[in-house]
Design an enzyme around this catalytic site. Structure first.
Site, mmCIF file in Angstrom:
data_model
loop_
_atom_site.group_PDB
_atom_site.id
_atom_site.type_symbol
_atom_site.label_atom_id
_atom_site.label_comp_id
_atom_site.label_asym_id
_atom_site.label_seq_id
_atom_site.Cartn_x
_atom_site.Cartn_y
_atom_site.Cartn_z
ATOM 1 C CE LYS A 167 7.360 -14.866 -52.365
ATOM 2 N NZ LYS A 167 7.120 -14.225 -53.665
ATOM 3 N N GLY A 168 11.860 -13.312 -47.047
ATOM 4 C CA GLY A 168 13.208 -12.835 -46.765
ATOM 5 C C GLY A 168 13.553 -11.586 -47.561
ATOM 6 C CE LYS A 189 10.726 1.433 -35.609
ATOM 7 N NZ LYS A 189 10.833 1.910 -34.201
ATOM 8 C CB THR A 190 14.024 -4.751 -38.842
ATOM 9 O OG1 THR A 190 12.944 -5.686 -38.989
ATOM 10 C CG2 THR A 190 14.188 -4.395 -37.380
ATOM 11 C CD GLU A 234 21.356 -11.953 -49.852
ATOM 12 O OE1 GLU A 234 22.350 -11.600 -50.511
ATOM 13 O OE2 GLU A 234 21.421 -12.374 -48.682
#
Length: 734
Positions: free
Chosen positions: A696-697, A628-629, A700
């Site tokens: 991994k993030g 969701k986020t 960006e």
């Protein structure tokens, strides 16, 4: 027991935010609070010849007016003013330090009053005379003065020779204008005077410990004398990585008055802070007739201030995406009389990949190849700069799933060949790439006998969902319901964390929490072993897990002891464990996230008005902690990419060196009417190498490639190639 990691868990801080319970830097109040208002420079460069504060000081309620002439003492060396993310070269800006003016709207005085209205009015009464100097704010005018700022990525082969010999060549320049941050929350600081020279500073920042160390250095304070807190941040995405000048001025005011001071910048003053730098990007691509790339040259010229050398990697992304035996890179800076540029979501990639992916589309047109086919023929299985494979790279699957969802196979290749009534329809695509970074981070867990755990870390949550994902990780690793987890963030007294940026917070802080949870599990097992007749007496740590408030054998679930029983028998009411987690340096693999972005635009043929009607973003970013986020992060990046492509531009009047559109009315950003259908796809990408949890993030990657996909779609719709952003109707009517 619910497993929270990987699920669409609602924000644990959501209720606090929608009810107003969450407090931001400019909302903390104490008795005796004074208010500040800034007087800023009316010129772009020069010196203050005379500064008269007498009329302002006569206003009832005004407490003081601070200038470079009467301010409290501040540090005098460059090193003392450098924070942990400051550029290596240069001298950081020092507000109210001396009589020099280095950019328009520079703060030159601080009015302190009993209330904000009085302070703001009195600020209009400060009289200033200047000695003006010649200045320059135009990148194109100053281009001949560009200088090499850093050694770029190492070249491969002879790109110039290979380009000259290529069967098909494309060479062009692309321009990205200055873009300014416009977070919902204005930059603000509330400096609470705790007595005896001690201060608690509530600040809008992405790094409380960075700001705390910076303020201690600037004001020569002991670490115990100054605490920085930032529990909630209303958007930052790079603008809050470095301490902004209002936090210095708020502390300056508190020290001068020996009382608490609040300082909130106006929206116009926000344009005196660092922007995404304008840049000129030159691409030269040489290919064979079958689409194989023989040569890639990418050169960038970007803006920085006169006093610091800020730069990011614009030019190295092609080596991660497209194989070519010959490549050349170059990065230069132009110094202008403006504030130092700063990071803005995906710094370097958002700009550099826009140029690269626009050039790849132009090459595909010249080759008469489908844009996806060109990218697949040039697909690189390794980082060519470092000559190493990836920990994982599911970019091919991003192309496949994104194209299938978008319906790319129904695209007609010829520009202006697709219509919807009076609108020209265009379909474009582009690739996205970013780094999968991770940084040393610490976390503390306090587990109480009633089955509640408090997780704490100094990391910030700028709205990306850090509170929630850390609660998820803690709940799963401690075997507790998420309602039994409390997360504390954004306080300089909490366990160590770097600034929140670069998409490294999720991976870094999650592993710190997991490591602390393992320590808690170890202590619980030690307690269980001491219990009479314990079913876990001979169990080893790797053989037990925490679930449903119990320590349970993985081999036999009937062998279990509750947390409450273990702690009661051990006669303790809390277990506190802190663990600093780091990631061993490993240069054997490249760590990156990838995406494929597909965009549909509809262009009014007569007026040139562009609407982005559909976007599909397929993202491969390792293990997704919270769908969701994560979806919100990518969707927000896409919206920002729409702004970059069609709306955002900071406009200077170069005669005066001032920004002409320093407000949200004239600095255009996407609004609801500009945002239509956005679909986000998370491509399954197991990664056992990048880190133990495979994270991994996502912060960006969402914006990278979006502007290029839209620009490519506009070309497909109209047959006109606009290479200077934003794409506005006047440029389509040229």
């Amino acid at each position: 027991m619910t497993n929270y990691i990987g699920t669409a868990t609602s924000r644990v801080d959501g209720r606090a935010k929608v009810t107003g319970e969450a407090k931001y830097a400019g909302e903390f109040s104490v008795s005796g609070l004074a208010y500040g208002s800034i007087v800023d420079s009316a010129i772009a460069k020069g010196r203050i010849a005379r500064l008269d504060t007498s009329e302002a000081l006569r206003v009832e309620g005004v407490l003081d007016v601070l200038t470079h002439q009467n301010r409290p003492t501040m540090a005098g060396t460059n090193e003392a003013w450098k924070d942990e993310v400051a550029p290596e070269q240069g001298s950081p800006f020092r507000p109210l330090y001396d009589d020099r003016i280095m950019f328009s709207a520079q703060p030159i005085a601080l009015v302190l009053a009993e209330d904000w209205e009085t302070a703001r009015y009195a600020a209009t009464l400060v009289r200033v005379e200047y000695e003006k100097q010649e200045f320059v704010t135009d990148l194109h005018k100053q281009r001949p003065e560009a200088f090499v700022v850093e050694k770029p990525d190492k070249p491969r082969g002879d790109a110039g020779k290979a380009f000259a010999a290529a069967s098909v060549r494309h060479e062009a320049e692309y321009f990205i204008p200055t873009e300014h941050h416009n977070p919902m929350e204005l930059f603000a600081s509330t400096a609470i005077w705790d007595g005896g020279g001690k201060l608690t500073v509530y600040d809008k920042t992405q790094g409380v410990q960075n700001v705390q160390r910076y303020l201690c250095s600037v004001f020569d304070r002991k670490p115990d004398d100054l605490r920085v807190i930032s529990p909630f941040v209303g958007g930052a995405f790079g603008s809050g990585l470095r301490p902004q000048y209002q936090v210095v001025l708020a502390v300056l005011g508190a020290l001068a008055l020996e009382r608490s001071v609040r300082l909130v910048l106006t929206r116009r003053q926000m344009y005196g802070l660092g922007p995404r730098p304008a840049s000129i990007e030159r691409l030269a691509l040489g290919a064979r007739a079958d689409g194989t790339l023989d040569a890639i040259t990418h050169e960038a010229i970007a803006v920085t201030s006169q006093f610091e050398e800020f730069s990011r990697n614009d030019t190295g992304w092609a080596a991660l995406l497209y194989k070519s035996a010959n490549a050349s890179y170059g990065h230069k800076l132009v110094k202008l009389d403006v504030p130092t540029s700063c990071d803005m979501r995906a710094p370097g990639a958002a700009t550099g990949v826009y140029a690269l992916e626009s050039a790849m589309d132009e090459l595909a047109v010249a080759l008469k190849l489908d844009p996806i086919q060109l990218r697949l023929r040039c697909y690189s299985e390794k980082d060519q700069n470092e000559d190493v494979p990836y920990t994982s790279k599911q970019l091919r699957e991003c192309y496949r799933q994104g194209a299938e969802t978008f319906g790319w196979n129904q695209r007609k290749a010829e520009p202006r060949s697709m219509r919807d009534g009076s609108d020209l329809v265009g379909w474009g695509m582009a690739t996205g790439v970013w780094e999968a970074l991770q940084m040393p981070t610490a976390a503390r867990i306090v587990l109480t006998a009633n089955g509640h755990a408090e997780v704490s870390c100094a990391a910030s949550d700028i709205g990306t969902g850090t509170y929630t994902i850390l609660a998820q990780v803690a709940a799963d690793t401690l075997g507790l319901p998420i309602e039994s987890i409390t997360v504390k963030l954004g306080d300089s007294t909490l366990p160590q964390a770097p600034v929140e940026g670069g998409s490294w917070t999720a991976a870094s802080a999650s592993h710190a929490v997991a490591a602390a949870a393992e320590e808690v599990r170890g202590e619980l097992l030690a307690l269980a072993k001491k219990m009479p007749g314990s079913p876990l007496a001979d169990a080893k740590l790797e053989q037990v897990t925490l679930t449903d408030g119990k320590l349970v054998s993985k081999q036999d679930a009937s062998r279990a002891v509750s947390i409450a029983d273990m702690m009661r028998h051990g006669k303790i009411d809390r277990i506190e464990k802190e663990r600093a987690n780091s990631f061993p340096e490993d240069k054997s693999h490249a760590r990156n996230t990838h995406s494929a972005v597909f965009a549909e635009v509809k262009v009014d043929e007569q007026l040139g008005v562009v609407r982005v009607t559909r976007v599909v973003s397929a993202v491969a970013a390792g293990r997704i902690l919270n769908t969701k986020t994560a979806h919100s992060q990518i969707m927000g990046g896409v919206v920002w990419g729409i702004g970059m492509a069609l709306h955002e531009e900071t406009v200077y009047d170069h005669r005066f060196g001032r920004i002409m559109n320093a407000n949200i009315a004239e600095y255009h950003v996407p609004v609801n009417a500009d945002v239509h259908d956005i679909k986000v796809i998370f491509v399954d990408e197991p990664d056992t190498i990048v880190n133990p949890m495979g994270i991994k993030g996502l912060g960006e990657i969402g914006i990278v490639g979006v502007a290029a996909a839209i620009a490519n779609a506009v070309y497909h719709a109209t047959g006109k190639r606009v290479r200077d952003l934003p794409i506005t109707l006047d440029k389509l009517q040229r």
